[in-house]
Design an enzyme around this catalytic site. Sequence first.
Site, PDB file in Angstrom:
ATOM      1  N   TYR A 189     -13.806  66.677  36.582  1.00 28.13           N
ATOM      2  CA  TYR A 189     -14.209  66.261  37.722  1.00 28.13           C
ATOM      3  C   TYR A 189     -14.348  64.808  37.763  1.00 28.13           C
ATOM      4  CZ  TYR A 189     -14.357  71.150  39.787  1.00 28.13           C
ATOM      5  OH  TYR A 189     -13.781  72.179  40.155  1.00 28.13           O
ATOM      6  N   ARG A 240     -10.923  63.420  38.252  1.00 29.33           N
ATOM      7  CA  ARG A 240     -10.686  63.405  39.538  1.00 29.33           C
ATOM      8  C   ARG A 240     -11.172  62.333  40.461  1.00 29.33           C
ATOM      9  NH1 ARG A 240      -8.673  66.958  37.028  1.00 29.33           N
ATOM     10  NH2 ARG A 240      -7.006  65.612  37.143  1.00 29.33           N
ATOM     11  N   HIS A 290     -14.608  72.125  51.059  1.00 32.56           N
ATOM     12  CA  HIS A 290     -14.896  72.337  49.856  1.00 32.56           C
ATOM     13  C   HIS A 290     -15.549  71.223  49.129  1.00 32.56           C
ATOM     14  CE1 HIS A 290     -11.421  75.549  49.342  1.00 32.56           C
ATOM     15  NE2 HIS A 290     -12.484  75.983  50.121  1.00 32.56           N
ATOM     16  N   CYS A 314     -31.185  62.488  37.543  1.00 33.07           N
ATOM     17  CA  CYS A 314     -31.181  62.265  38.973  1.00 33.07           C
ATOM     18  C   CYS A 314     -31.753  60.950  39.370  1.00 33.07           C
ATOM     19  CB  CYS A 314     -31.662  63.348  39.549  1.00 33.07           C
ATOM     20  SG  CYS A 314     -31.926  63.398  41.486  1.00 33.07           S
ATOM     21  N   GLY A 326       0.341  71.709  53.876  1.00 34.86           N
ATOM     22  CA  GLY A 326       0.269  71.638  52.272  1.00 34.86           C
ATOM     23  C   GLY A 326      -1.002  72.390  51.524  1.00 34.86           C
ATOM     24  N   THR A 327      -1.003  73.790  52.141  1.00 33.79           N
ATOM     25  CA  THR A 327      -1.981  74.647  51.502  1.00 33.79           C
ATOM     26  C   THR A 327      -1.300  75.943  51.259  1.00 33.79           C
ATOM     27  OG1 THR A 327      -4.079  75.853  51.694  1.00 33.79           O
ATOM     28  CG2 THR A 327      -2.923  75.413  53.747  1.00 33.79           C
ATOM     29  N   ASN A 334       4.618  73.027  55.146  1.00 37.03           N
ATOM     30  CA  ASN A 334       4.700  72.984  53.733  1.00 37.03           C
ATOM     31  C   ASN A 334       5.995  72.873  53.026  1.00 37.03           C
ATOM     32  OD1 ASN A 334       2.237  73.673  52.208  1.00 37.03           O
ATOM     33  ND2 ASN A 334       3.365  75.418  51.378  1.00 37.03           N
ATOM     34  N   LEU A 335       6.049  72.550  51.834  1.00 33.66           N
ATOM     35  CA  LEU A 335       7.256  72.357  51.123  1.00 33.66           C
ATOM     36  C   LEU A 335       8.164  73.694  50.890  1.00 33.66           C
ATOM     37  CD1 LEU A 335       7.000  70.173  47.825  1.00 33.66           C
ATOM     38  CD2 LEU A 335       7.916  69.734  49.978  1.00 33.66           C
ATOM     39  N   GLU A 336       7.061  74.782  50.857  1.00 32.11           N
ATOM     40  CA  GLU A 336       7.909  76.210  50.874  1.00 32.11           C
ATOM     41  C   GLU A 336       6.996  77.166  51.800  1.00 32.11           C
ATOM     42  OE1 GLU A 336       7.260  76.586  46.732  1.00 32.11           O
ATOM     43  OE2 GLU A 336       5.132  76.363  47.100  1.00 32.11           O
TER      44      GLU A 336
HETATM   45  P1  OAD Z   1      -2.302  74.368  46.349  1.00 30.66           P
HETATM   46  O1  OAD Z   1      -2.035  73.787  45.230  1.00 30.66           O
HETATM   47  O2  OAD Z   1      -2.702  76.204  46.091  1.00 30.66           O
HETATM   48  O3  OAD Z   1      -1.194  74.648  47.343  1.00 30.66           O
HETATM   49  C1  OAD Z   1      -0.631  73.336  47.663  1.00 30.66           C
HETATM   50  C2  OAD Z   1       0.456  73.508  48.694  1.00 30.66           C
HETATM   51  O4  OAD Z   1       1.206  72.347  49.044  1.00 30.66           O
HETATM   52  C3  OAD Z   1       1.782  74.341  47.966  1.00 30.66           C
HETATM   53  O5  OAD Z   1       2.016  75.420  48.845  1.00 30.66           O
HETATM   54  C4  OAD Z   1       2.982  73.379  47.585  1.00 30.66           C
HETATM   55  O6  OAD Z   1       4.188  73.808  48.075  1.00 30.66           O
HETATM   56  C5  OAD Z   1       2.611  72.525  49.040  1.00 30.66           C
HETATM   57  N1  OAD Z   1       3.173  71.129  48.840  1.00 30.66           N
HETATM   58  C6  OAD Z   1       3.028  70.262  47.614  1.00 30.66           C
HETATM   59  N2  OAD Z   1       3.749  69.163  47.937  1.00 30.66           N
HETATM   60  C7  OAD Z   1       3.640  69.038  49.294  1.00 30.66           C
HETATM   61  C8  OAD Z   1       4.253  67.939  50.230  1.00 30.66           C
HETATM   62  N3  OAD Z   1       4.418  66.765  49.841  1.00 30.66           N
HETATM   63  N4  OAD Z   1       4.108  68.235  51.584  1.00 30.66           N
HETATM   64  C9  OAD Z   1       3.635  69.590  51.813  1.00 30.66           C
HETATM   65  N5  OAD Z   1       3.470  70.572  51.169  1.00 30.66           N
HETATM   66  C10 OAD Z   1       3.450  70.425  49.936  1.00 30.66           C
HETATM   67  O7  OAD Z   1      -3.754  73.869  47.242  1.00 30.66           O
HETATM   68  P2  OAD Z   1      -4.534  74.486  48.345  1.00 30.66           P
HETATM   69  O8  OAD Z   1      -3.919  75.339  49.009  1.00 30.66           O
HETATM   70  O9  OAD Z   1      -5.074  73.221  48.857  1.00 30.66           O
HETATM   71  O10 OAD Z   1     -10.479  75.176  45.816  1.00 30.66           O
HETATM   72  O11 OAD Z   1      -5.519  75.126  47.268  1.00 30.66           O
HETATM   73  C11 OAD Z   1      -6.697  75.471  48.109  1.00 30.66           C
HETATM   74  C12 OAD Z   1      -8.064  75.742  46.882  1.00 30.66           C
HETATM   75  O12 OAD Z   1      -7.627  76.004  46.053  1.00 30.66           O
HETATM   76  C13 OAD Z   1      -8.538  74.151  46.598  1.00 30.66           C
HETATM   77  O13 OAD Z   1      -9.188  73.714  47.857  1.00 30.66           O
HETATM   78  C14 OAD Z   1      -9.089  74.381  45.377  1.00 30.66           C
HETATM   79  C15 OAD Z   1      -8.091  75.172  44.520  1.00 30.66           C
HETATM   80  O14 OAD Z   1      -8.521  75.967  43.851  1.00 30.66           O
HETATM   81  C16 OAD Z   1     -11.520  74.992  44.668  1.00 30.66           C
HETATM   82  O15 OAD Z   1     -11.310  74.409  43.881  1.00 30.66           O
HETATM   83  C17 OAD Z   1     -12.658  75.903  45.073  1.00 30.66           C
END
Ligand code: OAD
Length: 241
Positions: free
Chosen positions: A58, A61, A113, A140, A180-181, A207-209
């Site tokens: 982290y 990040r 999150h 702390c 983008g999820t 989304n990209l897909e």
């Molecule tokens: P993911 O990495 O699972 O998914 C990202 C999505 O964004 C994928 O479906 C990609 O195809 C899409 N993508 C990538 N580039 C893009 C672009 N330029 N435009 C549009 N779409 C694009 O990420 P999240 O769904 O955010 O949680 O993941 C959810 C949670 O899982 C996160 O918050 C994190 C992770 O583990 C924790 O750590 C608790």
Amino acid sequence: MLLPPTGSIVMLTGAGISAESGLATFRGAGGLWEGRRAEDVATPEAFARDPGMVHRFYNQRRRQLHDPAIRPNAAHLALARLEADWPGSVLVVTQNVDDLHERAGSRAVLHMHGQIRRMRCTACLEERLWLGDLDTLTPCPACGATASLRPAIVWFGEMPLEMERIMAALQSCDLFVAVGTSGHVYPAAGFVEVVRDVDRAHTIEVNLEPSAVRSAFAECRVGPAGSVVPTLVDELLAGLR
Ligand code: OAD
């Protein structure tokens, strides 16, 4: 697309919206979980077992966000423009722990999150902005305890934040857009189902897909968020004229 000008809009964002800003997504090739199991890093158990390793992950990040090359992209900026110009309410619910929505100018943002630029003390529960690294020796600043600081983010197995406000917004929205999820992580992946129970609401996935929950959305726009989201915002604002 025509929405009543007083309509409520909820935008759910995931790692894909920050991809064009240079931040890696989690799943897929080059993702943060590639070659790692999320459970080995993003759980309270992983932190208890190896806090140094989890802090290093982290810290990396958090440091990335200091890089001047990491900036809000056209999708973040379009959502801020929507909030500024839309007469009804616009709420961004993000799974992202970065601060790119705020830097773009969005004000109504819920970080379900948590946020990487904040820390929490597990001893005194103090939570505050934290821009530097964390490690097990960092005392702390509030209570002086060591080995008690953690990033103020939500790990798997922990309760997402702001759920009451999020559910209320979903249940009364006119438009829900997920950007983008991947649809693999709940409860966020199930938000579209909550909105489906609201008769008047329209749902769009960007989304990209197609994501794992694509079939629950009324509409899917495939492409990079940096071009699809500004077009969508233009359409919404054009509907006001
Ligand atoms: P993911 O990495 O699972 O998914 C990202 C999505 O964004 C994928 O479906 C990609 O195809 C899409 N993508 C990538 N580039 C893009 C672009 N330029 N435009 C549009 N779409 C694009 O990420 P999240 O769904 O955010 O949680 O993941 C959810 C949670 O899982 C996160 O918050 C994190 C992770 O583990 C924790 O750590 C608790």
